[in-house]
Write a protein that holds these residues in place. Structure first.
Motif, PDB file in Angstrom:
ATOM      1  N   ASN A   1      19.563   5.621 -13.232  1.00  0.00           N
ATOM      2  CA  ASN A   1      19.387   4.478 -12.331  1.00  0.00           C
ATOM      3  C   ASN A   1      18.851   4.894 -10.965  1.00  0.00           C
ATOM      4  O   ASN A   1      18.137   4.129 -10.313  1.00  0.00           O
ATOM      5  CB  ASN A   1      20.715   3.733 -12.178  1.00  0.00           C
ATOM      6  CG  ASN A   1      21.047   2.902 -13.403  1.00  0.00           C
ATOM      7  OD1 ASN A   1      20.491   1.841 -13.629  1.00  0.00           O
ATOM      8  ND2 ASN A   1      21.960   3.402 -14.229  1.00  0.00           N
ATOM      9  N   TYR A   2      19.194   6.108 -10.539  1.00  0.00           N
ATOM     10  CA  TYR A   2      18.649   6.599  -9.268  1.00  0.00           C
ATOM     11  C   TYR A   2      17.129   6.719  -9.366  1.00  0.00           C
ATOM     12  O   TYR A   2      16.392   6.215  -8.507  1.00  0.00           O
ATOM     13  CB  TYR A   2      19.263   7.953  -8.908  1.00  0.00           C
ATOM     14  CG  TYR A   2      18.588   8.596  -7.712  1.00  0.00           C
ATOM     15  CD1 TYR A   2      18.902   8.185  -6.422  1.00  0.00           C
ATOM     16  CD2 TYR A   2      17.622   9.590  -7.894  1.00  0.00           C
ATOM     17  CE1 TYR A   2      18.264   8.758  -5.323  1.00  0.00           C
ATOM     18  CE2 TYR A   2      16.988  10.165  -6.809  1.00  0.00           C
ATOM     19  CZ  TYR A   2      17.310   9.749  -5.525  1.00  0.00           C
ATOM     20  OH  TYR A   2      16.673  10.308  -4.449  1.00  0.00           O
TER      21      TYR A   2
ATOM     22  N   CYS B   1      21.455  16.550 -18.406  1.00  0.00           N
ATOM     23  CA  CYS B   1      22.841  16.104 -18.624  1.00  0.00           C
ATOM     24  C   CYS B   1      23.301  16.406 -20.046  1.00  0.00           C
ATOM     25  O   CYS B   1      24.444  16.819 -20.267  1.00  0.00           O
ATOM     26  CB  CYS B   1      22.968  14.612 -18.332  1.00  0.00           C
ATOM     27  SG  CYS B   1      22.761  14.170 -16.593  1.00  0.00           S
TER      28      CYS B   1
ATOM     29  N   PRO C   1      20.374  -0.709 -16.358  1.00  0.00           N
ATOM     30  CA  PRO C   1      21.772  -0.512 -15.950  1.00  0.00           C
ATOM     31  C   PRO C   1      22.741  -1.480 -16.602  1.00  0.00           C
ATOM     32  O   PRO C   1      23.946  -1.214 -16.658  1.00  0.00           O
ATOM     33  CB  PRO C   1      21.733  -0.715 -14.432  1.00  0.00           C
ATOM     34  CG  PRO C   1      20.540  -1.557 -14.186  1.00  0.00           C
ATOM     35  CD  PRO C   1      19.536  -1.159 -15.223  1.00  0.00           C
TER      36      PRO C   1
ATOM     37  N   ILE D   1      28.371   9.444 -17.704  1.00  0.00           N
ATOM     38  CA  ILE D   1      28.383   8.734 -16.426  1.00  0.00           C
ATOM     39  C   ILE D   1      27.367   9.354 -15.465  1.00  0.00           C
ATOM     40  O   ILE D   1      26.626   8.637 -14.769  1.00  0.00           O
ATOM     41  CB  ILE D   1      29.799   8.757 -15.808  1.00  0.00           C
ATOM     42  CG1 ILE D   1      30.762   7.954 -16.692  1.00  0.00           C
ATOM     43  CG2 ILE D   1      29.786   8.199 -14.388  1.00  0.00           C
ATOM     44  CD1 ILE D   1      32.204   8.022 -16.253  1.00  0.00           C
ATOM     45  N   LEU D   2      27.328  10.694 -15.432  1.00  0.00           N
ATOM     46  CA  LEU D   2      26.349  11.393 -14.582  1.00  0.00           C
ATOM     47  C   LEU D   2      24.928  11.014 -15.003  1.00  0.00           C
ATOM     48  O   LEU D   2      24.055  10.785 -14.151  1.00  0.00           O
ATOM     49  CB  LEU D   2      26.553  12.899 -14.696  1.00  0.00           C
ATOM     50  CG  LEU D   2      25.582  13.785 -13.906  1.00  0.00           C
ATOM     51  CD1 LEU D   2      25.731  13.531 -12.417  1.00  0.00           C
ATOM     52  CD2 LEU D   2      25.844  15.264 -14.220  1.00  0.00           C
TER      53      LEU D   2
ATOM     54  N   TYR E   1      24.021   8.233 -16.490  1.00  0.00           N
ATOM     55  CA  TYR E   1      23.827   6.827 -16.127  1.00  0.00           C
ATOM     56  C   TYR E   1      23.432   6.703 -14.655  1.00  0.00           C
ATOM     57  O   TYR E   1      22.491   5.979 -14.305  1.00  0.00           O
ATOM     58  CB  TYR E   1      25.108   6.055 -16.409  1.00  0.00           C
ATOM     59  CG  TYR E   1      25.064   4.597 -16.027  1.00  0.00           C
ATOM     60  CD1 TYR E   1      24.447   3.656 -16.851  1.00  0.00           C
ATOM     61  CD2 TYR E   1      25.651   4.140 -14.848  1.00  0.00           C
ATOM     62  CE1 TYR E   1      24.404   2.318 -16.505  1.00  0.00           C
ATOM     63  CE2 TYR E   1      25.613   2.808 -14.494  1.00  0.00           C
ATOM     64  CZ  TYR E   1      24.994   1.901 -15.327  1.00  0.00           C
ATOM     65  OH  TYR E   1      24.958   0.583 -14.976  1.00  0.00           O
ATOM     66  N   VAL E   2      24.143   7.447 -13.794  1.00  0.00           N
ATOM     67  CA  VAL E   2      23.840   7.416 -12.360  1.00  0.00           C
ATOM     68  C   VAL E   2      22.455   7.992 -12.094  1.00  0.00           C
ATOM     69  O   VAL E   2      21.663   7.432 -11.322  1.00  0.00           O
ATOM     70  CB  VAL E   2      24.915   8.193 -11.565  1.00  0.00           C
ATOM     71  CG1 VAL E   2      24.509   8.314 -10.092  1.00  0.00           C
ATOM     72  CG2 VAL E   2      26.272   7.507 -11.676  1.00  0.00           C
TER      73      VAL E   2
END
Length: 319
Positions: free
Chosen positions: A209-210, A297, A11, A202-203, A205-206
Motif C-alpha cells: 500500500n505504501y 517479505c 487495500p 502484515i509487513l 500489506y503495509v
C-alpha cells in the motif's frame, strides 16, 4: 467495472478476505482449541467428545462400494480452462445416508443424534472418470464416510433426554462437526504456520500500500519481459528448483526446495495484483516496487520460519 479498475480495491480486498476466513474457519478453530470432555463428566452445553464409532446398520456407498454407517456422495462434470489449465466441477449431484450412532471410549458411551450430516472435515476419497473423446465429459466422484470402528472427534451440544441420560445433538441449524485426530493435528499445524507468517503478511500489506499510494522519487524504465517472467517464469522456475532439489540431500536440498517454494509463493501472491495493475494502467515503477516488496517479505518469511515449514510439510505429515 469502475470498482475493479480502481487501485483502492487493493487495500480493501485482503481485509475482506481476512474477515471471510475468520468466520469460515470458526468451527475448525473451536475443534482444535476445545479439549475432549470425559463422558462421565458431561454437563449441558457445547462439548467435544473423542471416541470410537458404532452403529447397527450399514450402508454401501454409490461409487467405491464402501461399507459404512454414514456417507456423503458427490458427482460432478468437469470442465477445463484451456488458458490456465484449471478445472471446474459443476452440475453436482449429491446424495447422503446417515443414522444416529454411538461414541465409545474408556470414560463411557454416548449416543449421537444426527438430523443433518456434515462430513466436511473427514478425508475424501475421489475418482475421476476420463472421457475418451471430450474432456468436458469427465466426471469426478467424491465420497466421505463414517465407518464402524473409526476414531473421531464430535463437536456438539450435550443435552439430557427423557431418561435423564446425556446425548450429543446439533444446535439448531448448526450440524455436528465430525473430525479425526489426524485432521485436527494438520489443521492445528496449518493455523500455527499462518500465525507465524502473519507478521510478514502484515509487513507485505503495509509495503504494497505504501508503494501503491506514496509519492515515489525513483523511476524504473518499463520492461515488457517483467509480466511474462512474473506470471509464467516464476512458477516454472519454482518447478525446476524443486525438481533439482529433490535429487540432493542436506543443505542443498533445503536451499533449492525453499527457493522453489519462494517462487511459487511470490507467483500466487503477486499475479492477481499484476493483472489488476495492467487493467488500471498503474505506473510500471509502482508495479515493480510492489513485486519486489512481495518477493522480499516472502523470502524473509521463509528464512525466519524454514524449520517450522519443514516440520509442517514433511512427508510424515502429508501421508
Amino acid at each position: 467495472m469502475l470498482v475493479v479498475s480502481n487501485r483502492f480495491i487493493v487495500p480493501v480486498v485482503p481485509v475482506i478476505l481476512a474477515v471471510i476466513v475468520y468466520f469460515v474457519t470458526r468451527t475448525q478453530r473451536t475443534l482444535i482449541k476445545k479439549k475432549s470432555t470425559p463422558i462421565y463428566a458431561l454437563s449441558e452445553g457445547l462439548v467435544k467428545i473423542e471416541g470410537t464409532v458404532s452403529a447397527p446398520k450399514t450402508f454401501e456407498t454409490p461409487h467405491f462400494k464402501q461399507q459404512c454407517i454414514a456417507y456423503t456422495y458427490e458427482e460432478g462434470d468437469i470442465t477445463y480452462d484451456s488458458d490456465t489449465g484449471s478445472e471446474y466441477v459443476h452440475k453436482t449431484f449429491k446424495k447422503e445416508e446417515f443414522q444416529d450412532f454411538y461414541l465409545s471410549n474408556d470414560t463411557g458411551k454416548i449416543k449421537v443424534m444426527v438430523s443433518q450430516l456434515n462430513l466436511t472435515f473427514l478425508p475424501a476419497k475421489t475418482d475421476t472418470l476420463h472421457s475418451v473423446k471430450y474432456a468436458v465429459d469427465d466426471i469426478r466422484y467424491t465420497e466421505r464416510t463414517l465407518k464402524n470402528g473409526d476414531l473421531v472427534s464430535v463437536l456438539g451440544y450435550a443435552v439430557k433426554n427423557d431418561l435423564q441420560e446425556f446425548e450429543l445433538r446439533e444446535n439448531g441449524n448448526k450440524s455436528l462437526a465430525i473430525s479425526t485426530p489426524e485432521v485436527e493435528t494438520k489443521t492445528r499445524k496449518a493455523f500455527k504456520v499462518l500465525k507465524d507468517l502473519l507478521p510478514y503478511l502484515i509487513l507485505m500489506y503495509v509495503g504494497v500500500n505504501y508503494f501503491l499510494f506514496a509519492p515515489l522519487k525513483i523511476h524504473v524504465k518499463e520492461n515488457e519481459v517483467f509480466p511474462y517472467f512474473a506470471i509464467f517464469g516464476m512458477p516454472i522456475l519454482g518447478i525446476v528448483l524443486c525438481a533439482i532439489g529433490s535429487n540432493f540431500k542436506g543443505f542443498t536440498h533445503l536451499l533449492l526446495t525453499h527457493l522453489g517454494g519462494i517462487c511459487f509463493s511470490v507467483f500466487l501472491l503477486s499475479v492477481p495484483l499484476i493483472c489488476l495493475f495492467y487493467m488500471i494502467e498503474l505506473e510500471f515503477t509502482r508495479a515493480i516496487c510492489i513485486w519486489v516488496t512481495i518477493f522480499i517479505c516472502t523470502t524473509l518469511a521463509f528464512i525466519m520460519n524454514h524449520r517450522k515449514l519443514d516440520g509442517y510439510f514433511s512427508k510424515e505429515d502429508l501421508t
